[in-house]
Design an enzyme around this catalytic site. Sequence first.
Site, PDB file in Angstrom:
ATOM      1  N   TYR A  87       0.867  -0.700   0.276  1.00 34.56           N
ATOM      2  CA  TYR A  87      -0.116  -0.244  -0.065  1.00 34.56           C
ATOM      3  C   TYR A  87       1.071   1.512  -0.425  1.00 34.56           C
ATOM      4  CZ  TYR A  87       0.928   1.337   5.050  1.00 34.56           C
ATOM      5  OH  TYR A  87       1.287   1.543   5.777  1.00 34.56           O
ATOM      6  N   CYS A  88       0.229   2.151  -0.822  1.00 36.08           N
ATOM      7  CA  CYS A  88       0.941   3.403  -0.197  1.00 36.08           C
ATOM      8  C   CYS A  88      -0.043   4.722   0.320  1.00 36.08           C
ATOM      9  CB  CYS A  88       2.316   3.811  -1.822  1.00 36.08           C
ATOM     10  SG  CYS A  88       0.555   4.075  -2.907  1.00 36.08           S
ATOM     11  N   ARG A  89      -0.185   5.459  -0.795  1.00 32.10           N
ATOM     12  CA  ARG A  89      -1.204   7.135  -0.473  1.00 32.10           C
ATOM     13  C   ARG A  89      -2.181   6.912   0.015  1.00 32.10           C
ATOM     14  NH1 ARG A  89       4.057   9.973  -3.128  1.00 32.10           N
ATOM     15  NH2 ARG A  89       5.695  10.239  -1.475  1.00 32.10           N
ATOM     16  N   CYS A  93      -2.354   5.553  -6.191  1.00 35.43           N
ATOM     17  CA  CYS A  93      -0.659   6.571  -5.831  1.00 35.43           C
ATOM     18  C   CYS A  93      -0.542   4.894  -6.276  1.00 35.43           C
ATOM     19  CB  CYS A  93      -0.338   6.006  -4.125  1.00 35.43           C
ATOM     20  SG  CYS A  93       1.238   5.863  -4.230  1.00 35.43           S
ATOM     21  N   MET A 144      -2.479   5.081   2.907  1.00 41.40           N
ATOM     22  CA  MET A 144      -2.802   5.734   4.727  1.00 41.40           C
ATOM     23  C   MET A 144      -3.713   6.481   5.065  1.00 41.40           C
ATOM     24  SD  MET A 144      -0.964   4.794   6.732  1.00 41.40           S
ATOM     25  CE  MET A 144      -2.300   5.774   8.280  1.00 41.40           C
TER      26      MET A 144
END
Lengths: 221, 221
Positions: B177-179, B183, B207
């Site tokens: 996962y990221c932003r 993302c 996040m």
Amino acid sequence: MSIRNPKQALYEQFAIVAKALGHPLRLEMIEHLAQGARSVEALAAKLGQPVANISQHLQALRRAGIVSAERDGKFVHYALVDESVLSAFASVRTVAERHLAEVDRIVRGYFDARDDMRPVTRDELRKLMRDGVVTLIDVRPADEFALGHVPGAINVPLGEVRAWSAGAATRREVVAYCRGPWCVMSFEAVAALRSLGHSARRLEDGMPEWKAAGLPVETTA
Amino acid sequence: MSIRNPKQALYEQFAIVAKALGHPLRLEMIEHLAQGARSVEALAAKLGQPVANISQHLQALRRAGIVSAERDGKFVHYALVDESVLSAFASVRTVAERHLAEVDRIVRGYFDARDDMRPVTRDELRKLMRDGVVTLIDVRPADEFALGHVPGAINVPLGEVRAWSAGAATRREVVAYCRGPWCVMSFEAVAALRSLGHSARRLEDGMPEWKAAGLPVETTA
DNA sequence: TCGTCATTCAACAGAATTATTGAATGATAG
DNA sequence: CTATCATTCAATAATTCTGTTGAATGACGA
């Protein structure tokens, strides 16, 4: 700027939507369209703007995927594509209400001077209506009322409030609503009724919110 | 336009907010700020833009009540005022996803080519983590990871994914996962891992959404 | 076919937005 | 105090957005 990666391309698309919302006239148009589909001319009349100007703004909204157009004979009826538009409008409004001091100033200086009582919440209203202790008036114009209103509401367009109130018992509390939480007409109606000795309050928001909450809507065929 | 009634004045305020959201760079800035406060210079570096340009856009966002500024020595740290901004961003994105054909095109042409499996939902992930059957990697840069990450996640910045994967068992599924949902980094990480023989999927969003859902966040002090 | 009407288009001027540049400000460290 | 650094300001040119005007389009009814 010449080479765009897919991520930037997406941001550009999102920006198109936000930019379309970034004009006071277009926001007002959206609030009107939230009441139901409208022709270009009808919208222009409501907003007191030249038809060509409204037409161009409508096309900007259409390019942004905010409204859809449907031709019906000579008329082109524009409508909000779906409720996601109202949700976007609402969140933009929330940011402004929470963080722009100017909004506070406007609201305090104008609205509160005419309405010092708490507005009625939707849940409260449903209880009051069940108990039959209030009269609910919809102060929007008749055409908007016809397209959908709260069950049990009486249509008393703003200009007729004074005349209507003459025949209404002052002992029964009146609740007024119109197009949304910032719609001026319900504030004006409440102010007029109070000055005439009635007990009156506003519904906290208006028709599109009522519909969005999944509550029943009555139409006049 | 010279005389404005209070209603129009309010629409103008709302338009200020929407207009501030109506620029791709500012939207990208908001997504970065959703990870935590940033200085002007840090943001400029992340986005590959001149500092003066970022500074001006930040001030546009500040005038719209979207970000707040706090001076800390030489640095000025900007942060999103609250989660209502993310909610506004999200609804704008929803409108674009549902109604702009161009968004479909971009997503299908780029993202789907690299990620043909369903993303993992938040609830699924929590179950998988409880059962201890997946490795969760956070592919954001270390500074963003430190400011808050999903409990149990390992920080593997995008550039280190290849090296990291060499020491990881290919039999254990990886979730990245990221932003946020758009993302790019998590897509890239999943693509890289798959090409190296790993089983990998993306978390459906990132996040800020995790935090917004009220789920626990771990920080590295 | 013709006239009428709702809408759109095209062209224009005025205003606002944008990125860039270089200078000014404000705070820290020596 | 001075030098340095992060940030902001000011000025500029290029671009885009706005509202207005009048003409063009498309559909209906006579």
